[in-house]
Design an enzyme around this catalytic site. Structure first.
Site, PDB file in Angstrom:
ATOM      1  N   ASP A 271      50.143  45.192  28.904  1.00 28.85           N
ATOM      2  CA  ASP A 271      49.566  45.365  30.231  1.00 28.85           C
ATOM      3  C   ASP A 271      48.070  45.005  30.138  1.00 28.85           C
ATOM      4  OD1 ASP A 271      49.246  45.844  32.894  1.00 28.85           O
ATOM      5  OD2 ASP A 271      50.133  47.834  32.881  1.00 28.85           O
TER       6      ASP A 271
HETATM    7  C1  BGC Z   1      49.465  46.917  36.052  1.00 30.49           C
HETATM    8  C2  BGC Z   1      50.655  46.027  35.855  1.00 30.49           C
HETATM    9  C3  BGC Z   1      50.392  44.682  36.473  1.00 30.49           C
HETATM   10  C4  BGC Z   1      49.142  44.101  35.846  1.00 30.49           C
HETATM   11  C5  BGC Z   1      48.802  42.701  36.326  1.00 30.49           C
HETATM   12  C6  BGC Z   1      48.168  46.243  35.614  1.00 30.49           C
HETATM   13  O1  BGC Z   1      47.040  46.985  35.972  1.00 30.49           O
HETATM   14  O2  BGC Z   1      49.663  48.121  35.358  1.00 30.49           O
HETATM   15  O3  BGC Z   1      51.800  46.632  36.406  1.00 30.49           O
HETATM   16  O4  BGC Z   1      51.499  43.844  36.313  1.00 30.49           O
HETATM   17  O5  BGC Z   1      48.063  44.948  36.132  1.00 30.49           O
HETATM   18  O6  BGC Z   1      48.294  42.706  37.591  1.00 30.49           O
END
Ligand code: BGC
Length: 742
Positions: A271
Site C-alpha cells: 500500500d
Molecule cells: C489506500 C489503498 C489505495 C491506495 C492508492 C491507499 O492510501 O489504502 O486502498 O489503493 O492508497 O490510492
C-alpha cells in the site's frame, strides 16, 4: 475427459507455457536495474515530465498510479513499449472502488443488495469506463472484514461476514477480469488489504491489529482465498501490523499462506508508502532494512515509496537479497502483464468503448441503488406514499439535493454532473400532482446552525408528509475518516425532533458511509430507510421506494449497534460460557441498590445496552410480508462426502410483488474450537408476486461445514448442527442434522 475438453486443456496449458517461456526469456535479458524498475510503482503527478518520460524509457518504472487520461496513458505506453530496451508495457492502476464515471453505491451499499450478479454487472461497467481511460488495473475489491462501524473504511467493505464478503469478492474479481484477461475492457483486479486491516483497534484507521491465527483463518482470510481461487491477479498489503508484524513485511501472510498454501501466482503490491512506513512501525531500521524485509516477505511491487529503487540493487550486490528472489518477484509481475495481453496491445482506444455514463450504465447503477435500500422501520405502513392522496410533501435535509455527497467516498473519477438527487427524482415523479416544499434546513450534516429550522417546521406543518434526507457527507467516511461517535452528526437529531412536533408522518432516508447509532431517530420517525451513499442514481432509486414503484429489498450486511459501546457486535459471535437470554439480561435501572453481586443476570451483556443490536445482520423489511414454512432436510444424517438439501417454502403473503433475500444459516454445536452461534452459508434473492409461494433449496456438503481447528488445519468435524432458513440472522425456521464420518 472428452475430446473437446482435453483440447481446451491442452490449449490453456500451452498458453501458460508460452507465458512462462516469455517470462524466463525476459528475465534472462533484464539488467538488475530493469528488474528493480518493474518493481517500482510511481504516482502520476498530473503531467508527463521529462524526468518521468526518461524513467519510463529507461525501464525504471513498472507501474503508474492515477493516470486516467487515455492520451496520457497511450503516450506513456508508447514510451514504455517503443523506447525502453525490452519494450515492457506499464500497469496503470487506479482506485476503481465503486464505479468510475458512473458511480455505483458504496461497496457497503452494494453488499446490502445481497446480489452478487448485480455487483458483477456494476463492476463490469466500472471496468469498461476505466479501461476506456487507459486504466488496466483496478485497486479493488477491498475485502477486509469489518465489524467496527467507527472505521471509516467500512464504507469500502462488504461488511462483517466472511461468506457474504467472499461472494462479493468473487463477483468483483469476475466483473473486473471477465473470462479473458486479455480481452479489451477487462482489467486486473487487486484484492486488498492483505490482511486484517478491518480489525484496526477501536476503528482508528491504520491501527494495530491483533488477530489470533484461528480467527484470522476462519474470519479474515476466507474472502482472500475466494478471490485467489477466482483468479485475482494481484493483492495489496495492509497498512496495519498483524500480531506485531506489519503486513508489508509479513512473510507468514505473503509466503506461507498466500503462495505456499494457496498457490497464488500473481503479485503483491504494497500500500501507499507502506514499505517506507515499516520504519515508523519500528519494524525496520531505515529504508534499506525496510526494502530487505518487504522483498524477503514477498512484496513484488512498491507503491510510491522508493526503498526498492534506492536500496535493492545494493542489497543484491551485498548478498543480502539473492538475485533469484528478485527474479521470482519480477517474474510474477511480468506474468500478469503477459496475461493481460499488454505486450500485444498496451493501448486504449476510447472509441471502441461505450460512452461512460451512458443509459445502460445508469440503469445498472439505478438497479444497484434500488436493491441497496434497507427499510428499517415502517410504523403503520406509512410507506409507500400514495401521491394521489397528498397535496404537498415537505422535503427536508442537507442530503436531499446534493449531487456530490450522495456519491460517497473514493469517487475520484465520479461525475457529480451525472447524479440524480432525491429531490430531483421526487419532483420528476410527482410532477404537478402535489406541491414539493424543499428546505435544506442544515447546510451540511455537521451544521449546528439551526436558523433554517423554523422554515423547515413551517414546511412540515403545511404539508401532508415530511420526507427527510439525513446522514453523513462523503468526507465523514473512507480512508482516515474514522469516528468515535457514530450518531447523526450536527443538529440533525434536533431537526428531526423539531419536525416531529408538526404532527405529520415523518419518513427519513439516511445516506451514510457506515452504520450509525440511530435509536434516537427511530423514536421520532414513522419510517426509516437506510440508503448508504447510493451513487449517481440514488435519487430515482429512492423515489421508486418512496412512492412504491418498487418495494425495498436490501438487507443489512453489517450489524447496527444501539450504542458505540457495544462495538464490536456481530451476529456470528461465540456463545460464551454465560450467554445472555431475555430472562437473564438485566437493565441497570432494575438493579437494587446494594443488591447481591451474583443475584442478577450473571450473563454476557451490558447493563445499559443489553445484548442485542439495534438491527441484526441480514435484517430488512419490505412492503409485503414474507412467510416462511415447511423447512425440510433431504436427510438427517450427512456423511462427509454426501450433500444435504435444505429447503423451505417462502410465500408472499402481502399485497405487492417484492423481492426477498432468503438466507441460510448453520450452527455447529460442538467444535474443536468454539463455533459461532450462527454462520451464513447461503442466500438467494427471489421475486414473488402477491400470494405466490416458492420452495427454495440450498445444498450443503462437508466442505461448507469445514473450519480451522486448534492445529490451524481446515477440518470437517462430525457432530450435530442446527440449520435455519429465514429473512434475517435473527429470524428463521430451524431444523437440525448430524454430520458423521463415512
Ligand atoms: C489506500 C489503498 C489505495 C491506495 C492508492 C491507499 O492510501 O489504502 O486502498 O489503493 O492508497 O490510492
Amino acid at each position: 475427459m472428452n475430446a473437446s475438453l482435453s483440447a481446451v486443456a491442452a490449449e490453456s496449458t500451452s498458453a501458460d507455457d508460452v507465458i512462462e517461456a516469455r517470462i524466463a526469456e525476459l528475465v534472462g535479458q533484464m539488467t538488475l536495474d530493469e528488474k528493480i524498475g518493474q518493481m517500482v510503482q510511481t504516482h502520476y503527478p498530473g503531467e508527463v515530465s521529462a524526468e518521468m518520460a526518461d524513467a519510463v524509457a529507461a525501464g525504471r518504472i513498472g507501474s503508474l498510479l492515477n493516470v486516467v487520461d487515455a492520451d496520457v496513458a497511450n503516450e506513456l505506453q508508447r514510451i514504455a513499449t517503443d523506447e525502453s530496451r525490452l519494450g515492457i508495457p506499464l500497469l496503470l492502476a487506479r482506485d476503481v472502488i465503486h464505479g468510475f464515471r458512473t458511480v455505483l453505491p458504496i461497496p457497503l451499499g452494494q453488499a446490502a443488495t445481497w446480489n452478487p450478479d448485480l455487483v458483477e454487472r456494476g463492476t463490469r461497467i466500472a471496468a469498461l469506463e476505466a479501461a476506456r481511460a487507459g486504466v488496466n488495473w483496478a485497486l479493488a475489491p477491498m475485502i477486509d472484514i469489518s465489524r467496527d462501524p467507527r472505521w471509516g473504511r467500512i464504507a469500502e467493505s462488504f461488511g462483517e461476514d466472511p461468506y457474504l464478503t467472499s461472494r462479493f469478492a468473487v463477483a468483483m474479481v469476475e466483473g473486473f477480469q471477465g473470462d479473458d484477461l486479455s480481452a479489451p475492457g477487462t482489467i486486473a483486479a487487486c484484492a486488498k488489504h492483505f490482511a486484517g486491516y478491518g480489525a484496526s483497534e477501536a476503528g482508528r484507521d491504520y491501527n494495530t491489529t491483533n488477530i489470533p491465527e484461528n480467527e484470522l483463518r476462519n474470519v479474515h482470510l476466507p474472502p482472500f482465498k475466494a478471490a485467489v481461487d477466482a483468479g485475482v491477479t494481484t493483492l495489496m498489503t495492509s497498512f496495519s501490523d498483524l500480531n506485531g508484524v506489519p503486513a508489508s513485511g509479513n512473510r507468514f501472510l505473503m509466503q506461507e499462506v498466500l503462495r505456499d498454501e494457496w498457490g497464488f501466482d500473481g503479485f503483491v503490491v504494497s500500500d501507499w508508502d507502506s514499505i517506507d512506513q515499516l520504519t515508523d512501525h519500528g519494524f525496520a531500521a531505515g529504508f534499506r532494512d525496510a526494502a530487505r524485509k518487504a522483498v524477503t516477505a514477498g512484496v513484488n511491487m512498491e507503491m510510491v515509496s522508493r526503498t526498492y529503487a534506492d536500496h535493492l540493487a545494493q542489497l543484491v550486490e551485498d548478498g543480502e537479497i539473492a538475485i533469484e528472489r528478485v527474479d521470482q518477484l519480477v517474474g510474477e509481475i511480468l506474468r500478469i502483464k503477459l496475461r493481460l495481453g499488454l505486450f500485444e496491445n498496451p493501448y486504449t482506444e476510447p472509441g471502441d468503448f461505450p460512452e461512460s455514463g451512458n443509459d445502460d450504465h445508469l440503469a445498472v447503477a439505478r438497479e444497484a441503488a434500488l436493491q441497496s435500500l434497507v427499510l428499517l422501520q415502517n410504523v403503520g405502513n406509512v410507506l409507500p406514499l400514495d401521491v394521489r392522496g397528498l397535496d404537498s410533501i415537505a422535503v427536508i435535509g442537507p442530503l436531499s439535493d446534493d449531487p456530490y455527497e450522495q456519491l460517497g467516498t473514493w469517487i475520484f473519477d465520479g461525475d457529480p454532473g451525472l447524479s440524480q438527487t432525491p429531490l430531483q427524482a421526487i419532483r420528476t415523479f410527482v410532477g404537478d400532482r402535489a406541491e414539493i416544499k424543499y428546505v435544506r434546513a442544515l447546510e451540511t450534516s455537521r451544521s449546528r446552525d439551526t436558523a433554517g429550522f423554523s422554515e423547515a417546521l413551517e414546511a412540515a406543518r403545511s404539508s401532508d408528509a415530511v420526507v427527510l434526507f439525513l446522514g453523513e457527507e462523503s468526507i465523514l467516511s473512507g480512508e482516515a475518516h474514522s469516528r468515535a461517535n457514530i450518531d447523526l452528526p450536527g443538529a440533525q437529531v434536533e431537526l428531526v425532533r423539531e419536525l416531529r412536533s408538526a404532527g405529520k408522518p415523518v419518513i427519513a432516508f439516511i445516506l451514510a458511509g457506515r452504520p450509525l447509532t440511530i435509536e434516537n431517530v427511530l423514536q421520532e420517525v414513522d419510517a426509516l430507510v437506510f440508503a448508504w451513499h447510493p451513487g449517481t442514481m440514488g435519487g430515482p432509486a429512492i423515489a421508486d421506494v418512496l412512492f412504491g414503484i418498487e418495494s425495498p429489498s436490501g438487507k443489512l450486511p453489517v450489524t447496527f449497534p444501539r450504542v458505540v459501546g457495544q462495538i464490536p457486535i456481530y451476529y456470528a459471535q461465540k456463545n460464551t460460557g454465560k450467554p445472555a437470554t431475555p430472562e437473564t439480561y438485566v437493565h441497570l435501572d432494575d438493579l437494587p441498590v446494594r443488591g447481591a453481586q451474583a443475584a442478577f443476570g450473571m450473563t454476557s451483556h451490558h447493563l445499559d445496552a443489553g445484548y442485542t443490536p439495534l438491527f441484526a445482520f441480514g435484517y430488512g423489511l419490505s412492503y409485503t410480508e414474507f412467510t416462511y414454512s415447511d423447512i425440510e432436510l433431504s436427510r438427517s444424517t450427512l456423511g462427509m462426502a454426501d450433500s444435504l438439501t435444505v429447503q423451505a417454502v417462502v410465500t408472499n403473503s402481502g399485497e405487492v410483488a417484492a423481492e426477498e433475500v432468503v438466507q441460510l444459516y448453520i450452527r455447529d454445536l460442538v467444535g474443536d474450537v468454539t463455533r459461532p452461534v450462527k454462520e451464513l452459508k447461503g442466500f438467494k434473492r427471489i421475486r414473488l408476486q402477491p400470494g405466490e409461494s416458492r420452495t427454495l433449496s440450498f445444498e450443503l456438503t462437508g466442505v461448507d461445514l469445514a473450519f480451522y481447528g486448534q492445529d490451524m488445519e481446515l477440518m470437517t468435524e462430525p457432530g450435530d448442527f442446527h440449520v435455519w432458513i429465514g429473512g434475517s440472522s435473527d429470524a428463521g425456521l430451524q431444523s437440525s442434522f448430524t454430520l458423521v464420518d463415512d
